[in-house]
Design a protein around this motif. Structure first.
Motif, short mmCIF file in Angstrom:
data_model
loop_
_atom_site.label_atom_id
_atom_site.label_comp_id
_atom_site.label_asym_id
_atom_site.label_seq_id
_atom_site.Cartn_x
_atom_site.Cartn_y
_atom_site.Cartn_z
N LEU A 1 0.95 -0.74 -0.29
CA LEU A 1 -0.49 0.18 -0.30
C LEU A 1 0.82 1.56 0.02
N THR A 2 1.98 1.40 0.72
CA THR A 2 3.16 2.45 0.79
C THR A 2 3.08 2.45 -0.37
N GLY A 3 3.78 1.38 -0.95
CA GLY A 3 4.37 1.77 -2.56
C GLY A 3 3.55 1.89 -3.24
N LEU A 4 2.14 2.19 -3.12
CA LEU A 4 1.60 2.00 -4.56
C LEU A 4 1.00 3.38 -4.49
N LEU A 5 1.09 4.62 -2.60
CA LEU A 5 1.16 5.35 -2.86
C LEU A 5 2.11 6.53 -3.17
N LEU A 6 3.02 6.28 -2.57
CA LEU A 6 4.49 6.78 -3.21
C LEU A 6 4.93 6.93 -4.89
N ILE A 7 4.27 5.92 -5.25
CA ILE A 7 3.86 5.88 -7.03
C ILE A 7 2.80 6.94 -6.75
N MET A 8 2.07 7.36 -6.46
CA MET A 8 1.38 7.91 -6.20
C MET A 8 1.50 9.56 -6.46
N TYR A 9 2.23 9.65 -5.06
CA TYR A 9 3.46 10.57 -4.79
C TYR A 9 3.90 11.84 -5.65
N VAL A 10 4.62 10.66 -6.03
CA VAL A 10 6.00 10.97 -7.46
C VAL A 10 5.82 11.60 -8.48
N PHE A 11 4.48 10.94 -9.10
CA PHE A 11 3.48 11.14 -9.99
C PHE A 11 3.12 12.86 -10.18
N ILE A 12 2.33 13.25 -8.72
CA ILE A 12 2.32 14.78 -8.32
C ILE A 12 3.62 15.09 -8.24
N HIS A 13 4.38 14.90 -7.62
CA HIS A 13 5.17 16.18 -7.60
C HIS A 13 6.60 16.30 -8.19
N PHE A 14 6.06 15.14 -9.91
CA PHE A 14 6.69 15.22 -11.16
C PHE A 14 6.06 16.26 -11.71
N GLY A 15 5.08 16.41 -11.42
CA GLY A 15 4.19 17.50 -12.06
C GLY A 15 4.11 19.10 -11.69
N ILE A 16 4.34 18.86 -10.33
CA ILE A 16 4.76 20.21 -9.48
C ILE A 16 6.42 21.12 -9.62
N ILE A 17 7.00 19.90 -9.98
CA ILE A 17 8.27 20.80 -10.27
C ILE A 17 8.20 20.57 -11.70
N GLY A 18 7.32 20.30 -12.60
CA GLY A 18 7.23 20.97 -13.62
C GLY A 18 7.39 22.05 -14.05
N THR A 19 5.91 22.57 -12.56
CA THR A 19 5.54 23.99 -13.14
C THR A 19 7.31 25.12 -13.61
N MET A 20 7.92 24.82 -12.94
CA MET A 20 9.41 25.57 -12.85
C MET A 20 8.93 26.22 -14.15
N LEU A 21 9.05 25.01 -15.31
CA LEU A 21 9.00 26.01 -16.59
C LEU A 21 7.91 26.67 -16.92
N LEU A 22 7.10 26.36 -17.05
CA LEU A 22 5.68 26.78 -17.30
C LEU A 22 6.17 28.37 -17.53
N ASP A 23 6.54 28.89 -16.51
CA ASP A 23 6.26 30.14 -16.75
C ASP A 23 7.43 30.63 -18.58
N THR A 24 8.18 30.35 -18.16
CA THR A 24 9.17 30.19 -19.85
C THR A 24 8.58 30.06 -21.12
N PHE A 25 7.71 28.48 -20.93
CA PHE A 25 6.53 28.48 -21.73
C PHE A 25 5.50 28.43 -22.31
N LEU A 26 4.97 29.39 -21.34
CA LEU A 26 4.03 31.03 -21.58
C LEU A 26 4.88 31.89 -22.10
N GLY A 27 6.02 32.47 -22.36
CA GLY A 27 6.65 33.37 -22.65
C GLY A 27 6.25 34.43 -21.54
N PHE A 28 5.91 34.92 -20.09
CA PHE A 28 5.83 35.31 -19.17
C PHE A 28 7.70 36.07 -18.47
N GLU A 29 8.34 37.21 -18.08
CA GLU A 29 9.13 37.25 -17.83
C GLU A 29 10.23 36.52 -16.59
#
Ligand code: HEM
Ligand code: HEM
Ligand code: SF4
Ligand code: FES
Lengths: 247, 174, 143
Positions: B46-74
Motif C-alpha cells: 500500500l505504501t509503495g502504491l501511495l508513493l508512486i502516486m506521490y511521485v507523479f504528482i511531485h513530477f507535475g509540481i516541479i514541472g511548473t518551474m518551466l511553465l512560465d518560460t513556456f507561456l512566455g512570461f518574463e
C-alpha cells in the motif's frame, strides 16, 4: 500429564458445503462432551457416529504423519488429529476446510493443484544410478542437516492454502512444492541441481514469493518454507545471472 | 441417470465458483491465520502504491518551474514559487488559533506528514525484506519488524521535528 | 516416474516455458530499493534540512526557501548534484515501475499481457528520465 478425566461440553461450528446441492456454504452447530484426550479428529468422528452421519472429513494415520487432516480450526491451520480440543481454551470451536482449494464436500477439499505443482518439480532423487553403490547411497550428517527440516514436510497443503501469491496467481508453484524443490536441489546426492533451479526460475516460480510468511504461520509441523524459498531465490539468481558460465 | 463423467463436470464447475472463502485478492484482507509478516507485506504494497502516486504528482509540481518560460512570461519560476508558497501557507490563517498551531496546520506539512510516514515505513520494511533476501534473520522476522518499526518511528519524529521546527528557528533568528 | 497423459498436461502447466529475466528484476528491485533509500535521504537533506549547515541561511539563493526556484537553480549548477538527480530518477523509476509490475503480475498471469505490460512500463520509465533531464538542464539554462 494430569490423569484426572476432566470433561467439558464444547460447541462445534462446522462449515458445511456440498457443491452438488448447495448454493452457498452454511454453518451447522453441534454440542459434544470432550475430555482432555479428545482431539479435533476424535470429536468429528464422534459427531459423525452419534449426531450427524453426513459430515465429510478426510483422515488416515491419526498420528500427524500422513497430512490428510489439515483444517482451519478457529482460524488457525492445524492437523485435526494432533490438536487437543481442551487445549484450545475455547468454548466454541470453529472448523472450516482449507481455504483456496475447491471444496468437494464439507471439510474435504480437492488438493489436485497442490499435487500437480509438486509433480512439476520432480519430487524424487535424480542421479546416474549406474554408478550407485551396491548398498544405500550414504550421506554425511552435515550434508543431511541442510535438508533435514525440509524432509519433515508431510504434504498437508496448509502452506499452499495460506499463501497470498497462490490466491491470486494460480500458476505460482507455492510454498509446499518449493520446499520440496529446495529439499532435492540441496540434497548432495542429487545430480540435477542446474535443471532443478531452472524449473523454479520464473515469474511464477520462486520470484512470485513476497515473503509474507503466511506459510510459516500455517505449517502445523512448524517448518519454514519461506527460508527454503529465499535460499532457492539466491541460488537461482546466482545461476541465472552468471551468464558467462552458462552451459 | 447422470453419467459419471457428467457428475464430475457438475462438481468441478460449482467448486470453482463457490470456493467457500471468497476469491482472489479479497483474501488479502480476510483475517485468518495471519501474522505480522503478512500485514507488513500488505502495508509495504500500500505504501509503495501511495508513493508512486506521490511521485507523479511531485513530477507535475516541479514541472511548473518551466511553465512560465513556456507561456512566455518574463520571470521564470514565479508560478512554481507561488504554488509552493500557497501550499506552505496556513490552512487556518486568521481563524484565531495560536501561532504555533497556525504554522503547523499547513497543507504542505500535512502532505509531508503522510508522505514521510509512508516513505519511512516502506524504506525500513524494504531493508527488512532485503535482509531476508540475503538470508539474514528469517527466523527472527517478527522481532526484526518491531525493532525496525521503533527505529522508523524515531526517524519519523526526528524528520518531522526538523521539518517543522528547524526552518522556524532560522526564520525567527533573522 | 510415469504420469498419465491427462496428468502430464496438468503438471506441464507449472513447468516454466519463459524464465525470462525474473531473476534479474528480482536482484534489481533489491539493489534499486537500497539505492533509493540513500538517494531519498540525500533528497530530504537537500530540500528540507539544508539550513542546518552553518552559513546556509544567509545565502541569497535560499531567500525564498530551501526548495524555491532560485534554490533549485543554484543547486543544479553543481554538476555532481545534477547527475545525482538524474541517477535518482533512473533508480527510482526502475524500482517503482518494477514494483508496480510485481503488483500487477500477481493478478495478471497471461504471458503476452505480461510482456506488453513490461515494455509499456519500460517506455514510461525512459520518458520519465528524459523528462527529468530536460527539466534539469532547462532550469540550469534559465540561470
Ligand atoms: C526508501 C527506500 C526504499 C526501499 C529500501 C525500498 C525497498 C523495497 C523492497 C525491498 C521491495 C520489495 C518488496 C517485496 O518483494 O515484497 C519494494 C517494493 C516496492 N517498492 Fe520500494 N523501496 C523504497 C522506496 C520506494 C519508493 C519511493 C517507491 C515508489 C515510488 C517504491 C515503490 C515500491 C513498490 C510499488 C513496490 C512493490 C510492492 C509489492 O510488490 O508488494 N519503493 N521496495
Ligand atoms: C517531502 C518533501 C520533498 C520536497 C520538498 C521535494 C522537493 C523537490 C524539489 C525542489 C525538486 C526539484 C529538483 C531537485 O531539487 O532535484 C525535486 C525533485 C525530485 N524529487 Fe523531490 N521532494 C520531496 C520528496 C520527494 C520524495 C519522497 C521523492 C521520492 C520518492 C522525491 C523524488 C524526486 C525526484 C525523482 C525528483 C526529480 C529530480 C530531477 O528532476 O532531477 N521527492 N523534489
Ligand atoms: S511445509 Fe508444512 S504446511 Fe506445507 S505441506 Fe509441508 S507440512 Fe504442510
Ligand atoms: S490423520 Fe494423518 S496427519 Fe492427521
Amino acid at each position: 500429564m494430569s490423569s484426572t478425566k476432566e470433561t467439558k461440553t464444547l460447541t462445534f461450528k462446522i462449515k458445511r458445503f456440498n457443491p452438488v446441492v448447495d448454493d452457498e456454504p452454511y454453518w451447522d452447530t453441534y454440542e459434544l462432551d470432550c475430555d482432555d484426550g479428545t482431539t479435533v479428529l476424535i470429536a468429528i468422528q464422534e459427531l459423525i457416529a452419534k449426531q450427524d452421519g453426513s459430515i465429510a472429513m478426510r483422515y488416515n494415520c491419526r498420528a500427524g504423519v500422513c497430512g490428510s487432516c489439515a483444517l482451519l480450526v478457529n482460524n488457525k491451520y492445524m492437523l485435526a488429529c494432533e490438536t487437543l480440543v481442551l487445549q484450545l481454551n475455547k468454548k466454541v470451536i470453529k472448523l472450516e476446510p482449507l481455504p483456496s482449494y475447491p471444496v468437494i464436500k464439507d471439510l474435504v477439499v480437492d488438493m489436485s493443484q497442490f499435487y500437480e505443482k509438486l509433480l512439476a518439480i520432480d519430487p524424487y532423487l535424480k542421479r546416474d544410478h549406474s554408478k550407485d553403490p551396491e548398498t544405500e547411497i550414504l550421506q554425511i550428517p552435515e550434508d543431511f542437516h541442510i535438508i533435514e527440516e525440509a524432509t519433515k514436510c508431510i504434504l498437508c497443503g496448509a502452506c499452499h492454502s495460506s499463501c497470498v501469491s497462490v490466491w491470486t496467481d494460480t500458476n505460482y508453484l507455492g510454498p509446499g512444492a518449493l520446499l520440496k524443490a529446495f529439499r532435492f536441489t540441496n540434497d548432495t546426492r542429487d545430480e540435477d541441481r542446474r535443471e532443478r533451479l531452472k524449473r523454479v526460475t520464473s515469474e511464477d516460480g520462486v520470484y512470485r514469493c513476497h515473503t509474507a510468511f503466511n506459510c510459516v504461520e500455517a505449517c502445523p509441523k512448524e517448518l519454514n518454507p519461506t527460508e527454503a524459498i529465499q535460499t532457492l531465490k539466491r541460488q537461482s539468481a546466482k545461476q541465472t545471472l552468471k551468464f558467462w558460465s552458462r552451459s | 441417470m447422470i453419467k459419471v463423467s457428467e457428475t464430475e463436470n457438475i462438481v468441478h464447475q460449482s467448486q470453482v465458483e463457490t470456493d467457500s472463502h471468497g476469491s482472489k485478492f479479497y483474501r488479502w484482507f480476510k483475517p485468518f491465520s495471519r501474522g505480522i509478516g503478512m500485514y507488513s507485506w500488505l502495508a509495504q504494497r500500500l505504501t509503495g502504491l501511495l508513493l508512486i502516486m506521490y511521485v507523479f504528482i511531485h513530477f507535475g509540481i516541479i514541472g511548473t518551474m518551466l511553465l512560465d518560460t513556456f507561456l512566455g512570461f518574463e520571470t521564470p519560476g514565479l508560478l512554481y514559487n507561488s504554488i509552493t508558497a500557497a501550499m506552505g501557507s496556513s490552512l487556518v490563517a486568521g481563524m484565531g488559533f495560536p501561532e504555533v498551531v497556525e504554522s503547523m496546520l499547513r497543507f504542505s506539512y500535512i502532505i509531508d506528514a503522510g508522505l514521510i510516514a509512508a516513505l519511512v515505513y516502506h524504506g525500513y520494511n524494504g531493508i527488512r525484506v532485503v535482509l531476508f533476501d540475503l538470508g539474514i534473520g528469517i527466523r527472527k522476522q517478527k522481532q526484526i519488524f518491531w525493532i525496525l518499526l521503533i527505529l522508523g518511528i524515531i526517524s519519523y519524529i526526528l524528520a518531522m521535528y526538523l521539518i517543522m521546527i528547524v526552518p522556524e528557528i532560522v526564520l525567527a533568528g533573522e | 516416474m510415469k504420469l498419465s497423459p491427462s496428468q502430464e498436461t496438468k503438471v506441464k502447466r507449472f513447468i516454466p516455458k519463459h524464465s525470462g529475466s525474473s531473476a534479474f528484476w528480482w536482484v534489481l528491485q533489491r539493489v534499486s530499493g537500497f539505492l533509493v533509500f540513500l538517494f531519498v535521504f540525500f533528497h530530504m537533506v537537500v530540500n528540507h534540512y539544508l539550513t542546518l549547515w552553518p552559513g546556509m541561511e544567509s545565502r541569497p539563493e535560499l531567500e525564498d526557501g530551501i526548495a524555491s526556484f532560485s534554490a533549485v537553480q543554484w543547486k543544479m549548477q553543481n554538476p555532481l548534484y545534477f547527475w545525482i538527480s538524474i541517477l535518482f530518477v533512473v533508480f527510482l523509476m526502475l524500482h517503482m515501475l518494477n514494483g508496480f509490475r510485481m503488483v500487477v503480475l500477481d493478478v495478471a498471469t497471461g504471458h503476452s499481457f505480461r510482456k506488453i505490460f513490461g515494455i509499456l512500463l519500460l517506455l514510461i520509465g525512459v520518458l520519465a528520465v528524459i523528462y527529468a533531464f530536460t527539466l534539469n538542464s532547462t532550469i540550469l539554462s534559465l540561470g
